[in-house]
Write a protein that holds these residues in place. Structure first.
Motif, PDB file in Angstrom:
ATOM      1  N   ARG A 122       8.052   2.680 -11.245  1.00  0.00           N
ATOM      2  CA  ARG A 122       9.648   2.525 -10.947  1.00  0.00           C
ATOM      3  C   ARG A 122       9.929   1.476 -10.042  1.00  0.00           C
ATOM      4  O   ARG A 122      11.091   0.801 -10.160  1.00  0.00           O
ATOM      5  CB  ARG A 122      10.165   3.875 -10.210  1.00  0.00           C
ATOM      6  CG  ARG A 122      10.179   5.143 -11.194  1.00  0.00           C
ATOM      7  CD  ARG A 122      10.824   6.167 -10.510  1.00  0.00           C
ATOM      8  NE  ARG A 122      10.544   7.498 -11.415  1.00  0.00           N
ATOM      9  CZ  ARG A 122      10.779   8.682 -11.029  1.00  0.00           C
ATOM     10  NH1 ARG A 122      11.315   8.800  -9.854  1.00  0.00           N
ATOM     11  NH2 ARG A 122      10.641   9.708 -11.781  1.00  0.00           N
ATOM     12  N   HIS A 123       9.078   0.983  -9.400  1.00  0.00           N
ATOM     13  CA  HIS A 123       9.362  -0.298  -8.451  1.00  0.00           C
ATOM     14  C   HIS A 123       8.587  -1.436  -8.894  1.00  0.00           C
ATOM     15  O   HIS A 123       8.649  -2.489  -7.907  1.00  0.00           O
ATOM     16  CB  HIS A 123       9.144   0.058  -6.803  1.00  0.00           C
ATOM     17  CG  HIS A 123       9.747   1.278  -6.525  1.00  0.00           C
ATOM     18  ND1 HIS A 123       9.030   2.285  -5.928  1.00  0.00           N
ATOM     19  CD2 HIS A 123      11.006   1.141  -6.197  1.00  0.00           C
ATOM     20  CE1 HIS A 123      10.079   3.366  -5.581  1.00  0.00           C
ATOM     21  NE2 HIS A 123      11.305   2.775  -5.690  1.00  0.00           N
TER      22      HIS A 123
ATOM     23  N   ALA B 112      -1.318  14.142  -6.998  1.00  0.00           N
ATOM     24  CA  ALA B 112      -0.854  13.020  -6.030  1.00  0.00           C
ATOM     25  C   ALA B 112      -1.026  11.434  -6.487  1.00  0.00           C
ATOM     26  O   ALA B 112      -0.219  10.569  -6.138  1.00  0.00           O
ATOM     27  CB  ALA B 112      -1.933  13.042  -4.853  1.00  0.00           C
TER      28      ALA B 112
ATOM     29  N   ILE C  91       3.952   6.732 -10.769  1.00  0.00           N
ATOM     30  CA  ILE C  91       5.528   6.821 -10.812  1.00  0.00           C
ATOM     31  C   ILE C  91       6.045   5.945 -10.074  1.00  0.00           C
ATOM     32  O   ILE C  91       7.038   5.054 -10.356  1.00  0.00           O
ATOM     33  CB  ILE C  91       5.868   8.257 -10.564  1.00  0.00           C
ATOM     34  CG1 ILE C  91       5.388   9.415 -11.593  1.00  0.00           C
ATOM     35  CG2 ILE C  91       7.525   8.492 -10.801  1.00  0.00           C
ATOM     36  CD1 ILE C  91       5.588  10.831 -11.067  1.00  0.00           C
ATOM     37  N   PHE C  92       5.685   5.881  -8.582  1.00  0.00           N
ATOM     38  CA  PHE C  92       6.275   4.957  -7.524  1.00  0.00           C
ATOM     39  C   PHE C  92       6.233   3.524  -8.140  1.00  0.00           C
ATOM     40  O   PHE C  92       6.856   2.770  -8.329  1.00  0.00           O
ATOM     41  CB  PHE C  92       5.407   5.327  -6.370  1.00  0.00           C
ATOM     42  CG  PHE C  92       6.083   4.333  -5.189  1.00  0.00           C
ATOM     43  CD1 PHE C  92       7.367   4.909  -4.253  1.00  0.00           C
ATOM     44  CD2 PHE C  92       5.672   3.085  -5.015  1.00  0.00           C
ATOM     45  CE1 PHE C  92       7.670   4.059  -3.403  1.00  0.00           C
ATOM     46  CE2 PHE C  92       6.095   2.285  -4.130  1.00  0.00           C
ATOM     47  CZ  PHE C  92       6.865   2.896  -3.017  1.00  0.00           C
TER      48      PHE C  92
ATOM     49  N   HIS D  77       3.289   2.308   3.047  1.00  0.00           N
ATOM     50  CA  HIS D  77       4.368   3.167   2.435  1.00  0.00           C
ATOM     51  C   HIS D  77       3.796   4.650   2.557  1.00  0.00           C
ATOM     52  O   HIS D  77       2.585   4.830   2.056  1.00  0.00           O
ATOM     53  CB  HIS D  77       4.891   2.681   1.224  1.00  0.00           C
ATOM     54  CG  HIS D  77       6.274   3.260   0.921  1.00  0.00           C
ATOM     55  ND1 HIS D  77       6.979   2.509   1.652  1.00  0.00           N
ATOM     56  CD2 HIS D  77       6.736   3.903  -0.269  1.00  0.00           C
ATOM     57  CE1 HIS D  77       8.245   2.800   1.041  1.00  0.00           C
ATOM     58  NE2 HIS D  77       8.015   3.642   0.245  1.00  0.00           N
ATOM     59  N   VAL D  78       4.234   5.777   2.988  1.00  0.00           N
ATOM     60  CA  VAL D  78       3.702   6.784   3.068  1.00  0.00           C
ATOM     61  C   VAL D  78       4.668   7.971   2.338  1.00  0.00           C
ATOM     62  O   VAL D  78       5.941   7.896   2.591  1.00  0.00           O
ATOM     63  CB  VAL D  78       3.370   7.478   4.314  1.00  0.00           C
ATOM     64  CG1 VAL D  78       2.790   8.812   4.039  1.00  0.00           C
ATOM     65  CG2 VAL D  78       2.564   6.449   5.104  1.00  0.00           C
ATOM     66  N   ILE D  79       4.205   8.545   1.259  1.00  0.00           N
ATOM     67  CA  ILE D  79       4.977   9.720   0.576  1.00  0.00           C
ATOM     68  C   ILE D  79       4.230  10.895   0.798  1.00  0.00           C
ATOM     69  O   ILE D  79       2.973  11.117   0.746  1.00  0.00           O
ATOM     70  CB  ILE D  79       5.054   9.269  -0.994  1.00  0.00           C
ATOM     71  CG1 ILE D  79       5.839   8.483  -1.308  1.00  0.00           C
ATOM     72  CG2 ILE D  79       5.512  10.555  -1.816  1.00  0.00           C
ATOM     73  CD1 ILE D  79       6.249   7.928  -2.761  1.00  0.00           C
TER      74      ILE D  79
ATOM     75  N   ALA E 177       2.139   7.487 -15.491  1.00  0.00           N
ATOM     76  CA  ALA E 177       3.397   7.926 -14.847  1.00  0.00           C
ATOM     77  C   ALA E 177       3.927   9.116 -15.671  1.00  0.00           C
ATOM     78  O   ALA E 177       4.523  10.104 -15.140  1.00  0.00           O
ATOM     79  CB  ALA E 177       4.349   6.976 -14.582  1.00  0.00           C
TER      80      ALA E 177
ATOM     81  N   TYR F  98       5.921  -2.739 -10.174  1.00  0.00           N
ATOM     82  CA  TYR F  98       4.573  -3.434  -9.767  1.00  0.00           C
ATOM     83  C   TYR F  98       3.767  -3.710 -10.931  1.00  0.00           C
ATOM     84  O   TYR F  98       4.231  -3.307 -11.938  1.00  0.00           O
ATOM     85  CB  TYR F  98       3.632  -2.565  -8.954  1.00  0.00           C
ATOM     86  CG  TYR F  98       4.205  -2.384  -7.511  1.00  0.00           C
ATOM     87  CD1 TYR F  98       3.916  -3.247  -6.636  1.00  0.00           C
ATOM     88  CD2 TYR F  98       4.938  -1.264  -7.074  1.00  0.00           C
ATOM     89  CE1 TYR F  98       4.098  -3.202  -5.259  1.00  0.00           C
ATOM     90  CE2 TYR F  98       5.420  -1.046  -5.643  1.00  0.00           C
ATOM     91  CZ  TYR F  98       4.970  -2.264  -4.863  1.00  0.00           C
ATOM     92  OH  TYR F  98       5.472  -2.250  -3.595  1.00  0.00           O
TER      93      TYR F  98
ATOM     94  N   MET G 186       0.624  -1.317  -0.019  1.00  0.00           N
ATOM     95  CA  MET G 186      -0.145  -0.148   0.004  1.00  0.00           C
ATOM     96  C   MET G 186       1.018   1.138   0.057  1.00  0.00           C
ATOM     97  O   MET G 186       1.871   1.301   0.739  1.00  0.00           O
ATOM     98  CB  MET G 186      -0.648   0.009   1.094  1.00  0.00           C
ATOM     99  CG  MET G 186      -2.328  -0.378   0.873  1.00  0.00           C
ATOM    100  SD  MET G 186      -3.349  -0.006   2.714  1.00  0.00           S
ATOM    101  CE  MET G 186      -2.925  -1.569   3.320  1.00  0.00           C
TER     102      MET G 186
ATOM    103  N   GLN H  93      -1.006  10.489  -9.507  1.00  0.00           N
ATOM    104  CA  GLN H  93       0.333  10.162 -10.418  1.00  0.00           C
ATOM    105  C   GLN H  93       1.648   9.877 -10.023  1.00  0.00           C
ATOM    106  O   GLN H  93       2.232   9.164 -10.083  1.00  0.00           O
ATOM    107  CB  GLN H  93       0.686  11.499 -11.225  1.00  0.00           C
ATOM    108  CG  GLN H  93       1.568  11.235 -12.598  1.00  0.00           C
ATOM    109  CD  GLN H  93       1.673  12.434 -13.358  1.00  0.00           C
ATOM    110  OE1 GLN H  93       1.749  13.505 -12.909  1.00  0.00           O
ATOM    111  NE2 GLN H  93       1.887  12.323 -14.625  1.00  0.00           N
ATOM    112  N   THR H  94       1.755  10.498  -8.620  1.00  0.00           N
ATOM    113  CA  THR H  94       3.058  10.063  -7.690  1.00  0.00           C
ATOM    114  C   THR H  94       2.872   8.734  -7.455  1.00  0.00           C
ATOM    115  O   THR H  94       3.819   8.156  -7.613  1.00  0.00           O
ATOM    116  CB  THR H  94       3.036  10.901  -6.280  1.00  0.00           C
ATOM    117  OG1 THR H  94       2.936  12.263  -6.692  1.00  0.00           O
ATOM    118  CG2 THR H  94       4.302  10.687  -5.465  1.00  0.00           C
TER     119      THR H  94
END
Lengths: 236, 125
Positions: free
Chosen positions: A81-82, A71, A77-78, A58-60, A171, A84, A36, A73-74
């Protein structure tokens, strides 16, 4: 849920301190296997603290409020990049039922579509909202059908999942405010496939809808214009 | 137009143009954003120094008062300038959003480096 796929649940949150922890726990209880990500969109309350306190997400923290589009879109992007495979968007106000996650994800994992929307109106689910809101949703459904020929019963739903391909597209390209409808038209325009699946929706437990009466006119105009222009624009 | 206003407006237009050039020289405005201002200054100098231009334009457009032409030119230029600024602001806003996102993502990945026991640590390079 199939666990061979990496799934990320993206929860955009702006001043949702009263519901965020409950939503995170509910998702975890229903699906302990998914990751999450809470994207705190410059909240002025304890949203970030309470989300972190659960230890389940996970908190950004975005240093400023950039609006729901930025928000979300962040999160995309995450996710891209990771590594998923599937990203799911879910509202922080507790209106979406984590138990429906499976239904939305399975449409993607079975390869039936690139994007799956949780629709409140595909089946009689007992969800009711104000007449004005229903009229607005119907208007957008009509607009999308007129412009793309596709039928979407609930284009404003914020409960949706995308596969890796659509995630990578989001993204790079995502609308800034009131993004739900416009994002769908963008996907459609780029040739992604979209499906709907029926979901339940709770009435709002905490906080207020971001759409107040004063903003409704701006919302309708902005989204209609964006949808119209997306139809004729060279999308990214 | 009387002689006095003619001289005065030429001086004002020249002063504006010199100010713009000076601002560029001090790097207070970027060259690419100053082009419109320079064009505007040049048009104003020409119109002030050679009022005949305005009078001819007025006759051509069948406008009775030559000063009206000046006002129309000013209005159009102001609109072009505002439109230009809106374009610039929109671009800046897009860039700012992306910067905010990148900053937040970077901060989050640093936090995870400091706390390797975290459940999601394996995902962050």
């Amino acid at each position: 849920m199939k666990t061979d796929l990496n799934v990320l649940v993206i929860i955009p949150a702006y001043n949702e301190e009263n519901s965020i922890a409950r939503v995170v726990r509910a998702v975890h209880e229903a699906h302990p296997e998914v990751d999450m990500l809470v994207v705190n969109d410059g909240s002025t309350d304890e949203t970030s603290l309470r989300a972190r306190a659960t230890g389940l997400a996970h908190v950004i923290d975005l240093p400023f409020n950039v609006g729901i589009g930025g928000a979300v879109q962040t999160g995309y992007i995450f996710a891209s990049r990771h590594g998923y495979d599937i990203a799911i968007q879910l509202d922080a106000d507790g209106q979406h039922e984590p138990g429906d996650l499976n239904k939305i994800v399975s449409v993607i994992s079975n390869g039936e579509a690139d994007c799956c929307i949780g629709s409140r109106f595909l089946e009689k689910t007992g969800y009711t909202s104000t007449p004005i809101r229903q009229w607005g949703i119907r208007f957008f459904s009509w607009l999308i059908r007129a412009l793309t020929g596709r039928t979407m019963t609930d284009p404003t739903s914020g409960f949706r999942a995308v596969n890796r391909k659509a995630m990578e597209y989001f993204a790079e390209n995502y609308p800034d405010d009131y993004p739900e409808v416009e994002a769908l038209v963008m996907l459609e325009r780029k040739g992604f496939t979209i499906k709907e699946t029926p979901v339940h929706m709770h009435c709002r437990e905490e906080g207020h809808s971001s759409i107040t009466a004063g903003k409704a006119l701006y919302y309708m105009t902005k989204v209609s214009l964006a949808v119209l222009l997306t139809r004729f624009r060279n999308v990214g | 137009m009387s002689m006095h206003i003619h001289v005065l407006s030429t001086i004002c237009s020249a002063a504006l143009t010199i100010s713009v050039v000076e601002l560029i020289r001090r790097q207070r405005i970027a060259e690419k954003y100053s082009l419109l201002w320079l064009v505007m200054g040049a048009v104003m100098i020409v119109c002030s120094a050679y009022p005949r231009v305005l009078e001819d334009a007025a006759r051509l457009l069948e406008i009775y008062e030559a000063t009206s032409v000046l006002i129309i030119i000013g209005f159009v230029m102001a609109m072009v300038m505002i439109l230009h600024l809106t374009i610039v602001i929109s671009r800046l806003q897009r860039q700012q959003t992306r910067l905010i996102q990148e900053l937040a993502l970077l901060k989050a990945s640093l936090e995870k480096e400091e706390d390797p026991d975290d459940r999601y640590a394996h995902r962050i390079g």
